[in-house]
Design an enzyme around this catalytic site. Structure first.
Site, PDB file in Angstrom:
ATOM      1  N   GLN A 146      38.642  40.146  37.270  1.00  0.00           N
ATOM      2  CA  GLN A 146      38.999  41.317  36.485  1.00  0.00           C
ATOM      3  C   GLN A 146      37.826  42.270  36.342  1.00  0.00           C
ATOM      4  O   GLN A 146      36.673  41.945  36.657  1.00  0.00           O
ATOM      5  CB  GLN A 146      39.447  40.875  35.081  1.00  0.00           C
ATOM      6  CG  GLN A 146      38.377  40.144  34.285  1.00  0.00           C
ATOM      7  CD  GLN A 146      38.873  39.693  32.918  1.00  0.00           C
ATOM      8  OE1 GLN A 146      38.546  40.306  31.922  1.00  0.00           O
ATOM      9  NE2 GLN A 146      39.665  38.618  32.894  1.00  0.00           N
TER      10      GLN A 146
ATOM     11  N   SER B 153      40.933  35.323  34.974  1.00  0.00           N
ATOM     12  CA  SER B 153      41.260  36.181  36.104  1.00  0.00           C
ATOM     13  C   SER B 153      40.038  36.902  36.661  1.00  0.00           C
ATOM     14  O   SER B 153      39.070  37.186  35.952  1.00  0.00           O
ATOM     15  CB  SER B 153      42.306  37.215  35.683  1.00  0.00           C
ATOM     16  OG  SER B 153      41.852  37.965  34.574  1.00  0.00           O
TER      17      SER B 153
ATOM     18  N   GLU C 145      31.263  44.589  27.899  1.00  0.00           N
ATOM     19  CA  GLU C 145      31.240  43.274  27.256  1.00  0.00           C
ATOM     20  C   GLU C 145      29.880  42.612  27.428  1.00  0.00           C
ATOM     21  O   GLU C 145      29.181  42.844  28.410  1.00  0.00           O
ATOM     22  CB  GLU C 145      32.275  42.332  27.889  1.00  0.00           C
ATOM     23  CG  GLU C 145      33.701  42.747  27.726  1.00  0.00           C
ATOM     24  CD  GLU C 145      34.654  41.787  28.419  1.00  0.00           C
ATOM     25  OE1 GLU C 145      35.773  41.615  27.916  1.00  0.00           O
ATOM     26  OE2 GLU C 145      34.284  41.206  29.466  1.00  0.00           O
TER      27      GLU C 145
ATOM     28  N   LYS D  51      35.646  49.153  27.758  1.00  0.00           N
ATOM     29  CA  LYS D  51      35.466  47.805  27.228  1.00  0.00           C
ATOM     30  C   LYS D  51      34.250  47.122  27.855  1.00  0.00           C
ATOM     31  O   LYS D  51      34.369  46.080  28.488  1.00  0.00           O
ATOM     32  CB  LYS D  51      36.734  46.975  27.486  1.00  0.00           C
ATOM     33  CG  LYS D  51      36.790  45.654  26.734  1.00  0.00           C
ATOM     34  CD  LYS D  51      38.024  44.872  27.149  1.00  0.00           C
ATOM     35  CE  LYS D  51      38.050  43.494  26.518  1.00  0.00           C
ATOM     36  NZ  LYS D  51      39.146  42.659  27.032  1.00  0.00           N
TER      37      LYS D  51
ATOM     38  N   HIS E  16      34.269  40.460  37.317  1.00  0.00           N
ATOM     39  CA  HIS E  16      33.774  39.215  36.752  1.00  0.00           C
ATOM     40  C   HIS E  16      34.929  38.259  36.504  1.00  0.00           C
ATOM     41  O   HIS E  16      36.099  38.636  36.523  1.00  0.00           O
ATOM     42  CB  HIS E  16      33.003  39.459  35.445  1.00  0.00           C
ATOM     43  CG  HIS E  16      33.804  40.148  34.388  1.00  0.00           C
ATOM     44  ND1 HIS E  16      33.940  41.516  34.325  1.00  0.00           N
ATOM     45  CD2 HIS E  16      34.529  39.670  33.340  1.00  0.00           C
ATOM     46  CE1 HIS E  16      34.687  41.859  33.289  1.00  0.00           C
ATOM     47  NE2 HIS E  16      35.076  40.748  32.677  1.00  0.00           N
TER      48      HIS E  16
ATOM     49  N   ARG F 139      43.399  43.336  36.457  1.00  0.00           N
ATOM     50  CA  ARG F 139      43.298  42.013  37.081  1.00  0.00           C
ATOM     51  C   ARG F 139      43.724  42.057  38.540  1.00  0.00           C
ATOM     52  O   ARG F 139      44.539  42.886  38.928  1.00  0.00           O
ATOM     53  CB  ARG F 139      44.171  40.999  36.334  1.00  0.00           C
ATOM     54  CG  ARG F 139      43.847  40.849  34.858  1.00  0.00           C
ATOM     55  CD  ARG F 139      44.796  39.872  34.180  1.00  0.00           C
ATOM     56  NE  ARG F 139      44.491  39.717  32.758  1.00  0.00           N
ATOM     57  CZ  ARG F 139      44.985  40.487  31.797  1.00  0.00           C
ATOM     58  NH1 ARG F 139      45.836  41.461  32.114  1.00  0.00           N
ATOM     59  NH2 ARG F 139      44.663  40.296  30.539  1.00  0.00           N
TER      60      ARG F 139
ATOM     61  N   HIS G 276      36.923  45.992  33.627  1.00  0.00           N
ATOM     62  CA  HIS G 276      37.381  46.843  32.538  1.00  0.00           C
ATOM     63  C   HIS G 276      37.031  48.294  32.862  1.00  0.00           C
ATOM     64  O   HIS G 276      35.926  48.584  33.320  1.00  0.00           O
ATOM     65  CB  HIS G 276      36.738  46.422  31.218  1.00  0.00           C
ATOM     66  CG  HIS G 276      36.937  44.975  30.919  1.00  0.00           C
ATOM     67  ND1 HIS G 276      38.169  44.419  30.696  1.00  0.00           N
ATOM     68  CD2 HIS G 276      36.041  43.951  30.840  1.00  0.00           C
ATOM     69  CE1 HIS G 276      38.043  43.128  30.472  1.00  0.00           C
ATOM     70  NE2 HIS G 276      36.768  42.817  30.560  1.00  0.00           N
TER      71      HIS G 276
ATOM     72  N   LYS H 212      49.317  36.700  35.063  1.00  0.00           N
ATOM     73  CA  LYS H 212      49.649  38.018  34.513  1.00  0.00           C
ATOM     74  C   LYS H 212      49.721  39.060  35.625  1.00  0.00           C
ATOM     75  O   LYS H 212      49.427  38.795  36.795  1.00  0.00           O
ATOM     76  CB  LYS H 212      48.599  38.427  33.471  1.00  0.00           C
ATOM     77  CG  LYS H 212      48.561  37.525  32.244  1.00  0.00           C
ATOM     78  CD  LYS H 212      47.543  38.017  31.235  1.00  0.00           C
ATOM     79  CE  LYS H 212      47.525  37.163  29.979  1.00  0.00           C
ATOM     80  NZ  LYS H 212      46.539  37.647  28.974  1.00  0.00           N
TER      81      LYS H 212
END
Length: 411
Positions: free
Chosen positions: A103, A101, A130, A128, A267, A286, A105, A292
């Site tokens: 998305q 997706s 990453e 979050k 991203h 998302r 965070h 989802k």
């Protein structure tokens, strides 16, 4: 406390690679997980997160129980104090056959707000950040392109422009001569209009675009806009996320290349296998390329709207001073984690001193032995070990090259 071998959980999201084509499945099989060649295998989770907890190999004891029993021994005194007696990172292997997706965070403040308001959707209050390191050839989208590129795409792809008629001209003018604040304002307006476009109009414009450029999906590593549109639209027909190809940087990585995604940074992964490390959270906002729940208003509002070339996203490793010369460290600008890559030729060895924080070690390639103060441990592809602080280890490669990635948190 010595090195502890773990067995790790694997999941089966629709975007994963099928059967043993998936690195996540290959590594899970090392922990005696039966692999069904008809299923997709998407993520191997290594850590204490309750969604996919790691167990002590051959037992039903979760790693979290060992941490909870004596957090100072398992994490180190400084890490235990700083992160409230919790392992601060989650380590994963991702195997991607279909795009994930669009998305981002949330940062800590937004994560706390979302969790308080909708705990059934946003299940924890943590941020979050990453980092991903490619294990195979890897394609991803991350961060906004240079604005002049987006402006050029608006002119060259009328189907894209037709979805953002209210903001296109203002954006193009700001991209050409606006100050930074003006550029960010119009970038947000453009992205918000695109992601909020009428679904029927998105489908109509995408159909028109595909009639013009064709639908045949070619080389999976061709990252031209036309090729990516064909590929992603075949995976998610009629989805507005396909048009994000014109707004987000595209990264094409070779094994060992890495990039970092900070909070509020858009991203999407497109194809390939990688190791991924993040703060211990499962919060995702998302807005496209997903079956989802989509939370478009939150995503549009939360982003920083940083923009620039894809090189700005890459993270270069440097020599790791905690080892004896065969290791490099990927060290993003956050406190929760770093990742070390160890490369050994057959017959070589590497000694890692007793570090002051916890480590999770994953064997990616080759065979060898891990020696701690008590015993020798087998290293084979997919073997995962938890190494507690102040536990010096030596790694020996056998008759082939050995590749290991180790997630860690150091004070």
């Amino acid at each position: 406390m010595v090195a502890i071998r773990l067995s790790c959980s694997v999941n089966n999201y629709h975007w994963g690679k099928q059967g043993l084509n998936s690195k996540a499945a290959q590594f899970a099989a090392t922990s005696n997980v039966a692999i069904d060649e008809t299923k997709t295998y998407s993520e191997l989770w290594m850590g204490t997160h309750p969604t996919g907890p790691s167990l002590v190999f051959g037992t039903e004891t979760p790693l979290s129980a060992i941490v909870d029993e004596n957090p100072r021994d398992a994490l180190g005194e400084d890490i235990a104090k700083k992160f409230n007696n919790q392992l601060p990172f989650l380590f994963k292997v991702l195997s991607i056959d279909r795009a994930l997706s669009i998305q981002a965070h949330p940062d800590k403040a937004l994560a706390q707000k979302l969790h308080a308001e909708r705990p059934n959707v946003y299940k924890d209050p943590n941020h979050k950040p990453e980092m991903s390191i490619a294990l195979t050839d890897f394609v991803a989208m991350s961060g906004f392109r240079p604005l002049e590129q987006i402006a050029a795409f608006l002119e060259n792809f009328p189907e894209f422009k037709a979805l953002v008629t209210e903001s296109a001209d203002g954006f193009s003018a700001a991209a050409k001569s606006g100050d930074d604040a003006e550029k960010r304002k119009w970038l947000k307006a453009l992205f918000g209009e695109l992601m909020g476009a009428d679904e029927n109009e998105v489908k109509r414009q995408l159909d028109t675009l595909l009639e013009r450029i064709g639908t045949e999906v070619g080389d999976l590593l061709d990252v031209s806009p036309e090729s990516l549109v064909r590929r992603v639209s075949a995976e998610y027909p009629g989805d507005v996320g396909v048009f994000c190809v014109f707004m987000l940087n595209v990264l094409k990585l070779a094994p060992g290349d890495a990039f970092f995604m900070g909070p509020n940074d858009p991203h999407a992964y497109v194809f390939g296998d990688c190791v991924e490390c993040m703060a211990t959270s499962d919060n995702v906002v998302r807005a496209g390329l997903t079956p989802k729940m989509r939370d478009v208003p939150v995503l549009v509002d939360m982003l920083t709207y940083d923009y620039g070339t894809p090189d700005a996203k890459l993270l270069k490793p440097v020599n790791f001073k905690g080892a004896a010369g065969h290791s490099v460290i990927y060290d993003p600008p956050i406190d929760e984690f770093s990742v070390v890559r160890t490369l050994l030729d057959a017959g070589q060895s590497e000694t890692v001193g007793g570090l002051a924080g916890p480590q999770i070690l994953l064997v990616v390639e080759g065979r060898g032995t891990l020696v701690d103060e008590d015993e020798n441990h087998m290293l084979i592809p997919g073997a995962v070990y938890f190494v507690a602080p102040s536990s010096p280890i030596t790694i020996f490669a056998r008759n082939s090259n050995l590749v290991i990635y180790t997630a860690m948190c150091l004070p």
